[in-house]
Structures are given as C-alpha cells and as structure tokens.
Design a protein around this motif. Sequence first.
Motif, PDB file in Angstrom:
ATOM      1  N   ARG B  67       0.848  -1.185   0.000  1.00 38.06           N
ATOM      2  CA  ARG B  67       0.000   0.000   0.000  1.00 38.06           C
ATOM      3  C   ARG B  67       0.882   1.233   0.000  1.00 38.06           C
ATOM      4  N   GLN B  68       0.275   2.347  -0.362  1.00 44.61           N
ATOM      5  CA  GLN B  68       0.997   3.622  -0.348  1.00 44.61           C
ATOM      6  C   GLN B  68       0.138   4.641   0.375  1.00 44.61           C
ATOM      7  N   PHE B  69       0.778   5.465   1.151  1.00 40.74           N
ATOM      8  CA  PHE B  69       0.084   6.462   1.942  1.00 40.74           C
ATOM      9  C   PHE B  69       0.095   7.811   1.220  1.00 40.74           C
ATOM     10  N   SER B  70      -0.655   8.750   1.756  1.00 37.30           N
ATOM     11  CA  SER B  70      -0.798  10.053   1.099  1.00 37.30           C
ATOM     12  C   SER B  70       0.531  10.813   1.039  1.00 37.30           C
ATOM     13  N   ASN B  71       1.467  10.495   1.917  1.00 37.11           N
ATOM     14  CA  ASN B  71       2.782  11.157   1.875  1.00 37.11           C
ATOM     15  C   ASN B  71       3.776  10.395   0.999  1.00 37.11           C
ATOM     16  N   SER B  72       3.271   9.445   0.207  1.00 34.49           N
ATOM     17  CA  SER B  72       4.034   8.612  -0.733  1.00 34.49           C
ATOM     18  C   SER B  72       4.821   7.488  -0.079  1.00 34.49           C
ATOM     19  N   ARG B  73       4.891   7.476   1.224  1.00 30.22           N
ATOM     20  CA  ARG B  73       5.539   6.340   1.889  1.00 30.22           C
ATOM     21  C   ARG B  73       4.774   5.063   1.570  1.00 30.22           C
ATOM     22  N   SER B  74       5.518   3.967   1.506  1.00 28.35           N
ATOM     23  CA  SER B  74       4.880   2.710   1.112  1.00 28.35           C
ATOM     24  C   SER B  74       5.277   1.590   2.061  1.00 28.35           C
ATOM     25  N   GLU B  75       4.402   0.637   2.170  1.00 24.15           N
ATOM     26  CA  GLU B  75       4.691  -0.579   2.933  1.00 24.15           C
ATOM     27  C   GLU B  75       4.349  -1.783   2.074  1.00 24.15           C
ATOM     28  N   MET B  76       5.105  -2.864   2.291  1.00 21.24           N
ATOM     29  CA  MET B  76       4.704  -4.122   1.704  1.00 21.24           C
ATOM     30  C   MET B  76       4.620  -5.163   2.813  1.00 21.24           C
ATOM     31  N   ASN B  77       3.722  -6.088   2.637  1.00 16.97           N
ATOM     32  CA  ASN B  77       3.467  -7.109   3.643  1.00 16.97           C
ATOM     33  C   ASN B  77       3.550  -8.491   2.994  1.00 16.97           C
ATOM     34  N   VAL B  78       4.160  -9.400   3.691  1.00 18.93           N
ATOM     35  CA  VAL B  78       4.176 -10.795   3.242  1.00 18.93           C
ATOM     36  C   VAL B  78       3.597 -11.628   4.375  1.00 18.93           C
ATOM     37  N   SER B  79       2.531 -12.328   4.093  1.00 18.90           N
ATOM     38  CA  SER B  79       1.903 -13.163   5.118  1.00 18.90           C
ATOM     39  C   SER B  79       2.297 -14.621   4.916  1.00 18.90           C
ATOM     40  N   THR B  80       2.133 -15.390   5.942  1.00 16.31           N
ATOM     41  CA  THR B  80       2.409 -16.836   5.905  1.00 16.31           C
ATOM     42  C   THR B  80       3.739 -17.111   5.203  1.00 16.31           C
ATOM     43  N   LEU B  81       4.788 -16.608   5.800  1.00 13.19           N
ATOM     44  CA  LEU B  81       6.113 -16.684   5.189  1.00 13.19           C
ATOM     45  C   LEU B  81       6.532 -18.114   4.884  1.00 13.19           C
ATOM     46  N   GLU B  82       7.216 -18.257   3.736  1.00 17.09           N
ATOM     47  CA  GLU B  82       7.795 -19.535   3.314  1.00 17.09           C
ATOM     48  C   GLU B  82       9.306 -19.369   3.208  1.00 17.09           C
ATOM     49  N   LEU B  83      10.013 -20.511   3.255  1.00 18.48           N
ATOM     50  CA  LEU B  83      11.470 -20.436   3.163  1.00 18.48           C
ATOM     51  C   LEU B  83      11.920 -19.704   1.899  1.00 18.48           C
ATOM     52  N   GLY B  84      11.190 -19.904   0.816  1.00 19.46           N
ATOM     53  CA  GLY B  84      11.549 -19.297  -0.470  1.00 19.46           C
ATOM     54  C   GLY B  84      11.358 -17.790  -0.509  1.00 19.46           C
ATOM     55  N   ASP B  85      10.779 -17.230   0.532  1.00 17.21           N
ATOM     56  CA  ASP B  85      10.606 -15.774   0.576  1.00 17.21           C
ATOM     57  C   ASP B  85      11.874 -15.075   1.047  1.00 17.21           C
ATOM     58  N   SER B  86      12.866 -15.838   1.467  1.00 18.67           N
ATOM     59  CA  SER B  86      14.138 -15.243   1.876  1.00 18.67           C
ATOM     60  C   SER B  86      14.754 -14.530   0.679  1.00 18.67           C
ATOM     61  N   ALA B  87      15.021 -13.250   0.827  1.00 23.96           N
ATOM     62  CA  ALA B  87      15.490 -12.449  -0.305  1.00 23.96           C
ATOM     63  C   ALA B  87      15.830 -11.047   0.176  1.00 23.96           C
ATOM     64  N   LEU B  88      16.377 -10.279  -0.740  1.00 24.97           N
ATOM     65  CA  LEU B  88      16.553  -8.841  -0.532  1.00 24.97           C
ATOM     66  C   LEU B  88      15.352  -8.149  -1.178  1.00 24.97           C
ATOM     67  N   TYR B  89      14.629  -7.388  -0.397  1.00 22.30           N
ATOM     68  CA  TYR B  89      13.463  -6.664  -0.908  1.00 22.30           C
ATOM     69  C   TYR B  89      13.855  -5.199  -1.113  1.00 22.30           C
ATOM     70  N   LEU B  90      13.743  -4.774  -2.353  1.00 20.41           N
ATOM     71  CA  LEU B  90      14.186  -3.438  -2.734  1.00 20.41           C
ATOM     72  C   LEU B  90      13.004  -2.554  -3.077  1.00 20.41           C
ATOM     73  N   CYS B  91      13.097  -1.330  -2.634  1.00 21.38           N
ATOM     74  CA  CYS B  91      12.104  -0.317  -2.961  1.00 21.38           C
ATOM     75  C   CYS B  91      12.775   0.700  -3.877  1.00 21.38           C
ATOM     76  N   ALA B  92      12.043   1.183  -4.865  1.00 18.15           N
ATOM     77  CA  ALA B  92      12.590   2.182  -5.773  1.00 18.15           C
ATOM     78  C   ALA B  92      11.568   3.288  -5.975  1.00 18.15           C
ATOM     79  N   SER B  93      12.027   4.501  -6.045  1.00 21.36           N
ATOM     80  CA  SER B  93      11.096   5.609  -6.275  1.00 21.36           C
ATOM     81  C   SER B  93      11.459   6.352  -7.548  1.00 21.36           C
ATOM     82  N   SER B  94      10.467   7.018  -8.108  1.00 20.53           N
ATOM     83  CA  SER B  94      10.691   7.889  -9.253  1.00 20.53           C
ATOM     84  C   SER B  94       9.607   8.948  -9.250  1.00 20.53           C
ATOM     85  N   GLN B  95       9.837   9.997 -10.009  1.00 20.06           N
ATOM     86  CA  GLN B  95       8.863  11.096 -10.022  1.00 20.06           C
ATOM     87  C   GLN B  95       7.587  10.699 -10.743  1.00 20.06           C
TER      88      GLN B  95
END
Lengths: 110, 115
Positions: B67-95
Amino acid sequence: EDQVTQSPEALRLQEGESSSLNCSYTVSGLRGLFWYRQDPGKGPEFLFTLYSAGEEKEKERLKATLTKKESFLHITAPKPEDSATYLCALKGGNNRKLIWGLGTSLAVNP
Amino acid sequence: KAGVTQTPRYLIKTRGQQVTLSCSPISGHRSVSWYQQTPGQGLQFLFEYFSETQRNKGNFPGRFSGRQFSNSRSEMNVSTLELGDSALYLCASSQTGSHLTGELFFGEGSRLTVL
C-alpha cells in the motif's frame, strides 16, 4: 515475450585491462534500455538510458552502446572501485514493467 | 536530498509468520516500486504504487501485498512466510513511475531471512 540475457555472469580484470559486458535482448518495440550498477549490500544505482540503435552514452570510464539486438557496457582502464554487479534492464512497448537481466559480476584486481 | 530509506535493513522470521517492510521515497517522488532480488532469479517486480493507487503488479501470490500512503511512503506485507521468501526486498522511487522512465532510485533494501 520480452527477454534480457547478460554475459558473462562473472568477469575478473586486472586494473587497466579494458573489456566489455554484453546485454542481449528480445523485445517488441524497445522503449528504453537501462544500465545499473549494484554494489554488495546496496540497491542498484542508475547509470544510463539508451533509446535507439546507434546511441551511445559515456560516464567516466564507462560507455554504453546499443544495437537492435544487444547493448554493450565498455569499461576502459578499469579501477578496483569499478568492481560491482552491472545490471541491464529494458522496457518494451507492450510491457509496463522493467525486465531485468541477472547481471554481470565484475571484479577488478589492483 | 535524502535518498530512498527502507526499514528494517535486516530481519529474521520463521515460517508462517508475517512481515511488514517500509519504504520512504525521495521527497517529491510519487511512484514507489517494490522488487524481490535473489541470486537465482535476479530482480523480480512485485508491484508499483502511484499516488496511493496500485498501478502495476507482478506475478507473485496474494500473500504479497502493499500500500501507499498520502505522503508517498509505502509498505509491503508478506503473510504466511515460506522459506523461499528469503530475499533482498528493494524499494525504488521515481517522479513519474517506471511506466514512463527506467531511471529508478533504489533504497539499500531489507534483507529477509525465513527460517
């Protein structure tokens, strides 16, 4: 389907030894090809955008070129600080998302 | 000008748990994209938000949400984690969003390990 393949997977150079990294692609209607650099433990850092065949961009020891099937990242007289993973990505006409290659891991020995 | 900030930088979870990652884009940037990076798969697109609306979505299961908030900040959620979810999660912004430009500004990522 839009696709990006980078080669080699890994490259080790001596300081001052020039070389090129390859990014081969298939795309329906290229809208842009992008090069990024990623250092260990960091996010990718934008380097160049190329839009059409024949276009070239330069930045310090790096020069990116583009043909209709591939792009090259030429590294002239590299230094140890050029060691990083170099990523290629493209945007096609039918795709709103960037398609990324797996990268070339470059190590430059002093 | 501050860059893209991601928190937390490192976290360890166990299978079945859920996790929330946060991203603050560069000031003035309205687009935020999320990527999963693993050695074998490279950068895989998760989703993109622009002005609080999800504009694009990758091929990930519904356990991944954002989701993204009105100030452009964003969150991501992962539920019911699995071993394969191990990773580097990257966020990127642009105008303007990655559908118009491939010039993205990435954060340093959140390294998730699932045990």
